[in-house]
Scaffold this active site. Structure first.
Site, PDB file in Angstrom:
ATOM      1  N   SER A 143      21.660 -22.331  59.882  1.00  0.00           N
ATOM      2  CA  SER A 143      21.138 -21.095  60.430  1.00  0.00           C
ATOM      3  C   SER A 143      20.695 -21.964  61.723  1.00  0.00           C
ATOM      4  O   SER A 143      20.467 -23.157  61.716  1.00  0.00           O
ATOM      5  CB  SER A 143      19.841 -20.981  59.653  1.00  0.00           C
ATOM      6  OG  SER A 143      18.754 -20.096  60.361  1.00  0.00           O
ATOM      7  N   TYR A 156      12.938 -21.876  53.534  1.00  0.00           N
ATOM      8  CA  TYR A 156      14.179 -21.688  54.141  1.00  0.00           C
ATOM      9  C   TYR A 156      14.469 -22.915  55.156  1.00  0.00           C
ATOM     10  O   TYR A 156      15.812 -23.251  55.262  1.00  0.00           O
ATOM     11  CB  TYR A 156      13.941 -20.335  54.809  1.00  0.00           C
ATOM     12  CG  TYR A 156      15.203 -19.767  55.475  1.00  0.00           C
ATOM     13  CD1 TYR A 156      16.276 -19.095  54.800  1.00  0.00           C
ATOM     14  CD2 TYR A 156      15.506 -19.999  56.827  1.00  0.00           C
ATOM     15  CE1 TYR A 156      17.187 -18.744  55.034  1.00  0.00           C
ATOM     16  CE2 TYR A 156      16.616 -19.359  57.441  1.00  0.00           C
ATOM     17  CZ  TYR A 156      17.518 -18.630  56.354  1.00  0.00           C
ATOM     18  OH  TYR A 156      18.735 -18.193  56.993  1.00  0.00           O
TER      19      TYR A 156
HETATM   20  P1  NAD Z   1      22.623 -10.619  52.783  1.00  0.00           P
HETATM   21  O1  NAD Z   1      21.228 -10.395  51.902  1.00  0.00           O
HETATM   22  O2  NAD Z   1      23.227  -9.672  53.414  1.00  0.00           O
HETATM   23  O3  NAD Z   1      23.552 -11.449  51.688  1.00  0.00           O
HETATM   24  C1  NAD Z   1      23.173 -12.408  50.858  1.00  0.00           C
HETATM   25  C2  NAD Z   1      24.286 -12.441  49.743  1.00  0.00           C
HETATM   26  O4  NAD Z   1      23.953 -13.330  48.785  1.00  0.00           O
HETATM   27  C3  NAD Z   1      24.559 -10.984  48.930  1.00  0.00           C
HETATM   28  O5  NAD Z   1      25.741 -10.950  48.288  1.00  0.00           O
HETATM   29  C4  NAD Z   1      23.485 -11.179  47.729  1.00  0.00           C
HETATM   30  O6  NAD Z   1      24.072 -10.501  46.619  1.00  0.00           O
HETATM   31  C5  NAD Z   1      23.887 -12.652  47.569  1.00  0.00           C
HETATM   32  N1  NAD Z   1      22.798 -13.378  46.681  1.00  0.00           N
HETATM   33  C6  NAD Z   1      21.485 -13.571  46.791  1.00  0.00           C
HETATM   34  N2  NAD Z   1      20.915 -14.345  45.591  1.00  0.00           N
HETATM   35  C7  NAD Z   1      21.915 -14.590  45.061  1.00  0.00           C
HETATM   36  C8  NAD Z   1      22.027 -15.422  43.798  1.00  0.00           C
HETATM   37  N3  NAD Z   1      21.050 -16.108  43.224  1.00  0.00           N
HETATM   38  N4  NAD Z   1      23.284 -15.557  43.283  1.00  0.00           N
HETATM   39  C9  NAD Z   1      24.399 -15.049  43.847  1.00  0.00           C
HETATM   40  N5  NAD Z   1      24.288 -14.425  44.907  1.00  0.00           N
HETATM   41  C10 NAD Z   1      23.152 -14.069  45.546  1.00  0.00           C
HETATM   42  O7  NAD Z   1      22.190 -12.039  53.882  1.00  0.00           O
HETATM   43  P2  NAD Z   1      23.009 -12.137  55.020  1.00  0.00           P
HETATM   44  O8  NAD Z   1      22.246 -12.137  56.248  1.00  0.00           O
HETATM   45  O9  NAD Z   1      24.438 -11.941  55.027  1.00  0.00           O
HETATM   46  O10 NAD Z   1      22.945 -14.125  54.757  1.00  0.00           O
HETATM   47  C11 NAD Z   1      24.337 -14.809  54.663  1.00  0.00           C
HETATM   48  C12 NAD Z   1      23.782 -16.268  54.756  1.00  0.00           C
HETATM   49  O11 NAD Z   1      23.536 -16.247  56.229  1.00  0.00           O
HETATM   50  C13 NAD Z   1      22.485 -16.773  54.432  1.00  0.00           C
HETATM   51  O12 NAD Z   1      22.751 -18.149  53.919  1.00  0.00           O
HETATM   52  C14 NAD Z   1      21.508 -16.735  55.408  1.00  0.00           C
HETATM   53  O13 NAD Z   1      20.332 -17.806  55.217  1.00  0.00           O
HETATM   54  C15 NAD Z   1      22.541 -16.888  56.595  1.00  0.00           C
HETATM   55  N6  NAD Z   1      21.829 -16.789  57.718  1.00  0.00           N
HETATM   56  C16 NAD Z   1      21.611 -15.160  58.067  1.00  0.00           C
HETATM   57  C17 NAD Z   1      20.909 -14.860  59.176  1.00  0.00           C
HETATM   58  C18 NAD Z   1      20.752 -13.649  59.486  1.00  0.00           C
HETATM   59  O14 NAD Z   1      20.030 -13.403  60.564  1.00  0.00           O
HETATM   60  N7  NAD Z   1      20.955 -12.391  58.879  1.00  0.00           N
HETATM   61  C19 NAD Z   1      20.772 -15.741  60.344  1.00  0.00           C
HETATM   62  C20 NAD Z   1      21.083 -17.181  60.057  1.00  0.00           C
HETATM   63  C21 NAD Z   1      21.596 -17.285  58.560  1.00  0.00           C
END
Ligand code: NAD
Length: 261
Positions: A143, A156
């Site tokens: 991130s 985080y």
């Molecule tokens: P999201 O909530 O859409 O997806 C998260 C996924 O993780 C889902 O498939 C959920 O079912 C799964 N999950 C959650 N807890 C779990 C567990 N205990 N065991 C197994 N699976 C689990 O989120 P996203 O935005 O797609 O995030 C994905 C990654 O990208 C994360 O690491 C997040 O920190 C990172 N990220 C996101 C953003 C953003 O703005 N969305 C920015 C920077 C980084």
């Protein structure tokens, strides 16, 4: 379809960025193991879609990334059914927003386990087969919070900074073995993870929904728009190419200029 006969395992890929990676790698012919929580019918639909688009196989693991035993079982199932992953994407993540002196201890533990410790367990399990093949790609979803901080996200920020350090260490350990390890660092991407933190941020900062979106989320994102899942997926595909084989141990920002400031 340059990934035909390769297997990719993506943690947290039943929605958002992880699902975007899965779709992009399937479009290049990779077998897929997806993971995460959600409605069974919806996930079955994703599995069928991925298998059809890759012309290969796709399977799903419901392993909970807070549970090392479950992670080891997922890795073993992948090796048994699809071969040890050639491409491992440590993508799973959750968020909790609160001042550090009010931060719930169970949330701290869950965030560290899901973001940081799960990547250790998957990487440890995946590396022996990658080393034996002399080829591998490990891609972590960090991130901009792997590089800089924001208030109220202590767990985080700590976990994502940890993931950046883990990325560099593993990259150095396997540098001569055809395996690259990188940390993709998105700015705000419009997914459920972002949408779900809006109510807590409204509460923590006393703001409306629109104020959270425009004055908090996009305030430091100079392009003033959310990063697209497809933009991250395209980078992950590129990292799997031969042309990217010298890119290792890096934090790759895709953040609309966030960390240029
Ligand atoms: P999201 O909530 O859409 O997806 C998260 C996924 O993780 C889902 O498939 C959920 O079912 C799964 N999950 C959650 N807890 C779990 C567990 N205990 N065991 C197994 N699976 C689990 O989120 P996203 O935005 O797609 O995030 C994905 C990654 O990208 C994360 O690491 C997040 O920190 C990172 N990220 C996101 C953003 C953003 O703005 N969305 C920015 C920077 C980084």
């Amino acid at each position: 379809m340059f990934l035909k006969r390769k297997t990719a395992l993506i943690t947290g890929s039943t929605s958002g960025i992880g699902l975007g990676y899965a779709r992009a790698l399937a479009a290049q012919g990779a077998h897929l193991m997806i993971n995460g929580f959600g409605d069974t019918d919806v996930i079955d639909g994703y599995v069928a879609e991925l298998a059809e688009s890759s012309g290969g196989r796709a399977i799903y693991s419901a392993a909970d990334m807070t549970k090392p035993e479950a992670i080891r079982a997922m890795m073993a199932e992948c090796a048994e059914k699809l071969g040890g992953p050639d491409i491992l994407i440590n993508n799973v993540g959750i968020q909790h927003v609160a001042p550090v002196d009010e931060f719930p201890e169970d949330k701290w533990d869950a965030i560290m386990a899901i973001i940081l410790t799960s990547a250790f367990h998957t990487t440890k399990a995946a590396l022996p087969a990658m080393k034996a093949k002399g080829w591998g790609r490990i891609i972590n979803t960090g991130s901009m919070h792997s590089l800089v901080a924001s208030p109220f996200k202590s767990a985080y920020n700590a976990a994502k900074h940890g993931l950046a350090g883990f990325t560099k260490t593993v990259a150095l350990e396997v540098a001569t073995q055809g395996i690259t390890v990188n940390n993709i660092c998105p700015g705000y991407v419009w997914t459920s993870l972002v949408e779900n933190q809006i109510p807590d941020t409204m509460k923590a900062r006393g703001l409306t929904r629109d104020q959270v979106i425009n004055d908090v989320l996009l305030a430091n994102q100079p392009q003033k728009k959310f990063v697209q899942v497809e933009q991250l997926a395209a980078l992950a595909v590129f990292l799997c190419r031969e042309e990217a084989s010298a890119i290792t141990g890096t934090n790759l920002s895709v953040d609309g200029g966030w960390t240029a400031q």
